[in-house]
Design an enzyme around this catalytic site. Structure first.
Site, PDB file in Angstrom:
ATOM      1  N   LYS A  66      -0.364  55.596  -2.624  1.00  0.00           N
ATOM      2  CA  LYS A  66      -0.415  55.755  -1.165  1.00  0.00           C
ATOM      3  C   LYS A  66       0.968  55.850  -0.520  1.00  0.00           C
ATOM      4  O   LYS A  66       1.157  56.609   0.428  1.00  0.00           O
ATOM      5  CB  LYS A  66      -1.177  54.585  -0.532  1.00  0.00           C
ATOM      6  CG  LYS A  66      -2.662  54.552  -0.854  1.00  0.00           C
ATOM      7  CD  LYS A  66      -3.304  53.367  -0.121  1.00  0.00           C
ATOM      8  CE  LYS A  66      -4.753  53.191  -0.447  1.00  0.00           C
ATOM      9  NZ  LYS A  66      -5.374  52.100   0.312  1.00  0.00           N
ATOM     10  N   ASN A  86      -3.835  57.650   2.593  1.00  0.00           N
ATOM     11  CA  ASN A  86      -4.981  57.537   1.670  1.00  0.00           C
ATOM     12  C   ASN A  86      -5.882  58.775   1.709  1.00  0.00           C
ATOM     13  O   ASN A  86      -6.856  58.840   0.963  1.00  0.00           O
ATOM     14  CB  ASN A  86      -5.794  56.257   1.918  1.00  0.00           C
ATOM     15  CG  ASN A  86      -6.678  56.355   3.146  1.00  0.00           C
ATOM     16  OD1 ASN A  86      -6.458  57.190   4.022  1.00  0.00           O
ATOM     17  ND2 ASN A  86      -7.685  55.509   3.220  1.00  0.00           N
ATOM     18  N   ASP A 100      -7.666  53.542   6.504  1.00  0.00           N
ATOM     19  CA  ASP A 100      -8.054  52.142   6.251  1.00  0.00           C
ATOM     20  C   ASP A 100      -8.177  51.341   7.554  1.00  0.00           C
ATOM     21  O   ASP A 100      -9.110  50.547   7.723  1.00  0.00           O
ATOM     22  CB  ASP A 100      -7.027  51.460   5.337  1.00  0.00           C
ATOM     23  CG  ASP A 100      -7.225  51.825   3.873  1.00  0.00           C
ATOM     24  OD1 ASP A 100      -8.356  52.157   3.484  1.00  0.00           O
ATOM     25  OD2 ASP A 100      -6.233  51.772   3.118  1.00  0.00           O
ATOM     26  N   ALA A 128      -3.202  46.783   2.835  1.00  0.00           N
ATOM     27  CA  ALA A 128      -4.361  46.693   3.729  1.00  0.00           C
ATOM     28  C   ALA A 128      -3.981  45.977   5.020  1.00  0.00           C
ATOM     29  O   ALA A 128      -4.374  46.391   6.114  1.00  0.00           O
ATOM     30  CB  ALA A 128      -5.501  45.955   3.022  1.00  0.00           C
ATOM     31  N   GLU A 150       6.772  34.444   3.071  1.00  0.00           N
ATOM     32  CA  GLU A 150       6.891  34.489   4.531  1.00  0.00           C
ATOM     33  C   GLU A 150       7.736  35.660   5.028  1.00  0.00           C
ATOM     34  O   GLU A 150       7.425  36.266   6.053  1.00  0.00           O
ATOM     35  CB  GLU A 150       7.449  33.154   5.043  1.00  0.00           C
ATOM     36  CG  GLU A 150       7.391  33.090   6.561  1.00  0.00           C
ATOM     37  CD  GLU A 150       7.718  31.713   7.123  1.00  0.00           C
ATOM     38  OE1 GLU A 150       7.622  30.722   6.389  1.00  0.00           O
ATOM     39  OE2 GLU A 150       8.062  31.663   8.313  1.00  0.00           O
ATOM     40  N   ARG A 152       7.920  38.646   4.125  1.00  0.00           N
ATOM     41  CA  ARG A 152       7.140  39.890   4.285  1.00  0.00           C
ATOM     42  C   ARG A 152       6.332  39.866   5.582  1.00  0.00           C
ATOM     43  O   ARG A 152       6.081  40.906   6.169  1.00  0.00           O
ATOM     44  CB  ARG A 152       6.185  40.070   3.093  1.00  0.00           C
ATOM     45  CG  ARG A 152       6.888  40.386   1.789  1.00  0.00           C
ATOM     46  CD  ARG A 152       5.875  40.726   0.701  1.00  0.00           C
ATOM     47  NE  ARG A 152       5.345  42.069   0.842  1.00  0.00           N
ATOM     48  CZ  ARG A 152       4.251  42.514   0.213  1.00  0.00           C
ATOM     49  NH1 ARG A 152       3.567  41.702  -0.585  1.00  0.00           N
ATOM     50  NH2 ARG A 152       3.833  43.745   0.375  1.00  0.00           N
ATOM     51  N   GLY A 238     -16.553  43.073   3.565  1.00  0.00           N
ATOM     52  CA  GLY A 238     -15.644  44.214   3.468  1.00  0.00           C
ATOM     53  C   GLY A 238     -16.296  45.554   3.173  1.00  0.00           C
ATOM     54  O   GLY A 238     -15.605  46.580   3.164  1.00  0.00           O
TER      55      GLY A 238
HETATM   56  P1  NAP Z   1      -1.513  44.189  -1.875  1.00  0.00           P
HETATM   57  O1  NAP Z   1      -0.763  45.300  -1.230  1.00  0.00           O
HETATM   58  O2  NAP Z   1      -1.257  43.862  -3.301  1.00  0.00           O
HETATM   59  O3  NAP Z   1      -1.231  42.849  -0.991  1.00  0.00           O
HETATM   60  C1  NAP Z   1      -1.795  41.626  -1.369  1.00  0.00           C
HETATM   61  C2  NAP Z   1      -1.403  40.539  -0.345  1.00  0.00           C
HETATM   62  O4  NAP Z   1      -2.132  39.374  -0.675  1.00  0.00           O
HETATM   63  C3  NAP Z   1       0.081  40.183  -0.352  1.00  0.00           C
HETATM   64  O5  NAP Z   1       0.487  39.939   0.972  1.00  0.00           O
HETATM   65  C4  NAP Z   1       0.104  38.890  -1.187  1.00  0.00           C
HETATM   66  O6  NAP Z   1       1.114  37.988  -0.788  1.00  0.00           O
HETATM   67  C5  NAP Z   1      -1.227  38.277  -0.842  1.00  0.00           C
HETATM   68  N1  NAP Z   1      -1.721  37.422  -1.926  1.00  0.00           N
HETATM   69  C6  NAP Z   1      -2.029  37.811  -3.203  1.00  0.00           C
HETATM   70  N2  NAP Z   1      -2.470  36.745  -3.892  1.00  0.00           N
HETATM   71  C7  NAP Z   1      -2.448  35.680  -3.059  1.00  0.00           C
HETATM   72  C8  NAP Z   1      -2.765  34.293  -3.216  1.00  0.00           C
HETATM   73  N3  NAP Z   1      -3.237  33.795  -4.376  1.00  0.00           N
HETATM   74  N4  NAP Z   1      -2.594  33.475  -2.134  1.00  0.00           N
HETATM   75  C9  NAP Z   1      -2.147  33.955  -0.961  1.00  0.00           C
HETATM   76  N5  NAP Z   1      -1.809  35.255  -0.769  1.00  0.00           N
HETATM   77  C10 NAP Z   1      -1.961  36.101  -1.807  1.00  0.00           C
HETATM   78  O7  NAP Z   1      -3.089  44.420  -1.753  1.00  0.00           O
HETATM   79  P2  NAP Z   1      -3.893  45.299  -0.683  1.00  0.00           P
HETATM   80  O8  NAP Z   1      -3.959  46.701  -1.127  1.00  0.00           O
HETATM   81  O9  NAP Z   1      -3.350  45.005   0.662  1.00  0.00           O
HETATM   82  O10 NAP Z   1      -5.384  44.707  -0.869  1.00  0.00           O
HETATM   83  C11 NAP Z   1      -5.693  43.360  -0.560  1.00  0.00           C
HETATM   84  C12 NAP Z   1      -7.179  43.127  -0.787  1.00  0.00           C
HETATM   85  O11 NAP Z   1      -7.929  43.914   0.114  1.00  0.00           O
HETATM   86  C13 NAP Z   1      -7.695  43.503  -2.175  1.00  0.00           C
HETATM   87  O12 NAP Z   1      -8.611  42.536  -2.585  1.00  0.00           O
HETATM   88  C14 NAP Z   1      -8.386  44.818  -1.976  1.00  0.00           C
HETATM   89  O13 NAP Z   1      -9.447  45.023  -2.878  1.00  0.00           O
HETATM   90  C15 NAP Z   1      -8.939  44.650  -0.568  1.00  0.00           C
HETATM   91  N6  NAP Z   1      -9.108  45.933   0.152  1.00  0.00           N
HETATM   92  C16 NAP Z   1     -10.341  46.217   0.681  1.00  0.00           C
HETATM   93  C17 NAP Z   1     -10.517  47.387   1.362  1.00  0.00           C
HETATM   94  C18 NAP Z   1     -11.870  47.717   1.941  1.00  0.00           C
HETATM   95  O14 NAP Z   1     -12.091  48.890   2.273  1.00  0.00           O
HETATM   96  N7  NAP Z   1     -12.757  46.774   2.125  1.00  0.00           N
HETATM   97  C19 NAP Z   1      -9.459  48.291   1.537  1.00  0.00           C
HETATM   98  C20 NAP Z   1      -8.203  47.959   1.010  1.00  0.00           C
HETATM   99  C21 NAP Z   1      -8.032  46.763   0.305  1.00  0.00           C
HETATM  100  P3  NAP Z   1       2.644  38.111  -1.300  1.00  0.00           P
HETATM  101  O15 NAP Z   1       3.319  39.066  -0.358  1.00  0.00           O
HETATM  102  O16 NAP Z   1       3.155  36.740  -1.212  1.00  0.00           O
HETATM  103  O17 NAP Z   1       2.586  38.640  -2.726  1.00  0.00           O
END
Ligand code: NAP
Length: 276
Positions: A66, A86, A100, A128, A150, A152, A238
């Site tokens: 993306k 996307n 999104d 997201a 923090e 970020r 979601g």
């Molecule tokens: P990403 O870019 O990898 O970001 C993940 C975020 O979650 C980061 O800010 C990370 O914090 C935080 N994080 C990860 N593990 C954690 C934990 N154990 N405790 C606290 N914070 C944590 O992922 P993304 O693409 O944004 O996606 C996030 C989620 O949304 C995924 O589960 C994905 O499947 C879902 N999603 C759903 C949709 C939908 O259409 N429903 C669309 C997009 C994404 P740090 O910065 O500290 O690493």
């Protein structure tokens, strides 16, 4: 001749998009097919040029493509601000969109939740969270980004401030942050399969006027949403964000609104969940 649509990404095996879009094409009697292709970052430019040359109707991009796409396609202003594309449309060159955020907004609309003038607490500062933060700030919400790392959260809040009101913080005072929020968005993978016993917040930190929107859709009812129900707050899962981001891409490519319930049922079936 059939028009081909696709999603590119790596890994790509578990994408819901082929089931969702093919169900819509079939329902609408359109002579189109949607396929998933494994494409890595180094191949993205060639893959997009090839798709355009072969007359593809449009392409979705997922992890890890993306952000990379921004240097290849002509991104619309919102996608450029979010920093991620996307959806690619090949008319008049290669146009890039990010659906999104609008998917998240329409999911809340669908649940009867209005974003304007609300205080939205977004947990996470990844892709997201960026898309949702920009969209909701644009729609008049006051955004707080709370993130494990923090720094970020401050970086993202600063970026979002170009379109609305946003501040960043860590996760240490989560209970206090939730007390101040109208809408809590979980944009972290916490609680996602297979770690379904995990939750980023529990019922004792929630209030009944809160809406909790967990963008994780596998499982459909996460532990966070179970906690939400215990607290007597409003739970939104979601799945509809996934459906509406796909529906918005469909509309960009075909200039028609697809059948939302057909797409939703296809996603639920692909997830192994009984249809609505
Ligand atoms: P990403 O870019 O990898 O970001 C993940 C975020 O979650 C980061 O800010 C990370 O914090 C935080 N994080 C990860 N593990 C954690 C934990 N154990 N405790 C606290 N914070 C944590 O992922 P993304 O693409 O944004 O996606 C996030 C989620 O949304 C995924 O589960 C994905 O499947 C879902 N999603 C759903 C949709 C939908 O259409 N429903 C669309 C997009 C994404 P740090 O910065 O500290 O690493």
């Amino acid at each position: 001749m059939k028009t081909i649509f696709a999603v590119f990404g790596d890994p790509i095996e578990h994408s819901m998009s082929p089931a969702m879009h093919n169900a819509a094409f079939t329902d609408m009697g359109m002579d189109c097919e949607y396929h998933a292709f494994r494409v890595g970052q180094d191949s993205l430019r060639d893959a997009l040029i090839g798709a355009k040359a072969m007359g593809f109707g449009g392409v979705n991009l997922t992890v890890p493509l993306k952000e990379k796409a921004l240097s290849i396609v002509d991104a619309d202003p919102l996608a450029a601000k979010i920093g991620a594309v996307n959806t690619v449309y090949f008319k008049d060159g290669m146009r890039g969109y990010n659906t999104d955020g609008i998917g998240a907004k329409r999911a809340l609309d669908n649940a009867g939740v209005d974003i304007a003038n609300t205080r939205v607490l977004i947990l996470g500062a990844g892709g997201a969270a960026r898309a949702i933060g920009f969209q909701f700030a644009n729609d008049g919400a006051n955004i707080t980004i709370a993130n494990r790392t923090e720094k970020r959260s401050h970086d993202l809040a600063r970026d979002i401030s170009s379109v609305g009101t946003a501040q960043g913080t860590g996760l240490t005072n989560l209970k206090g942050l939730i007390a101040q929020a109208d809408i809590l968005v979980n944009a972290t993978p916490v609680g996602m399969h297979p770690n379904t016993d995990q939750t980023i917040a529990t019922a004792d930190s929630m209030h009944p006027d809160l809406t909790v929107f967990d963008i994780v859709y596998n499982p459909l009812e996460t532990r966070l949403l179970k906690e939400t129900k215990i607290a007597g707050a409003t739970a939104v899962n979601g799945v509809m964000m996934l459906v509406y981001q796909g529906a918005e891409a469909f509309r960009i490519w075909n200039n028609v609104e697809p059948p939302i319930n057909i797409m939703k049922d296809a996603v639920l079936e692909a997830l192994g969940i009984q249809k609505s």
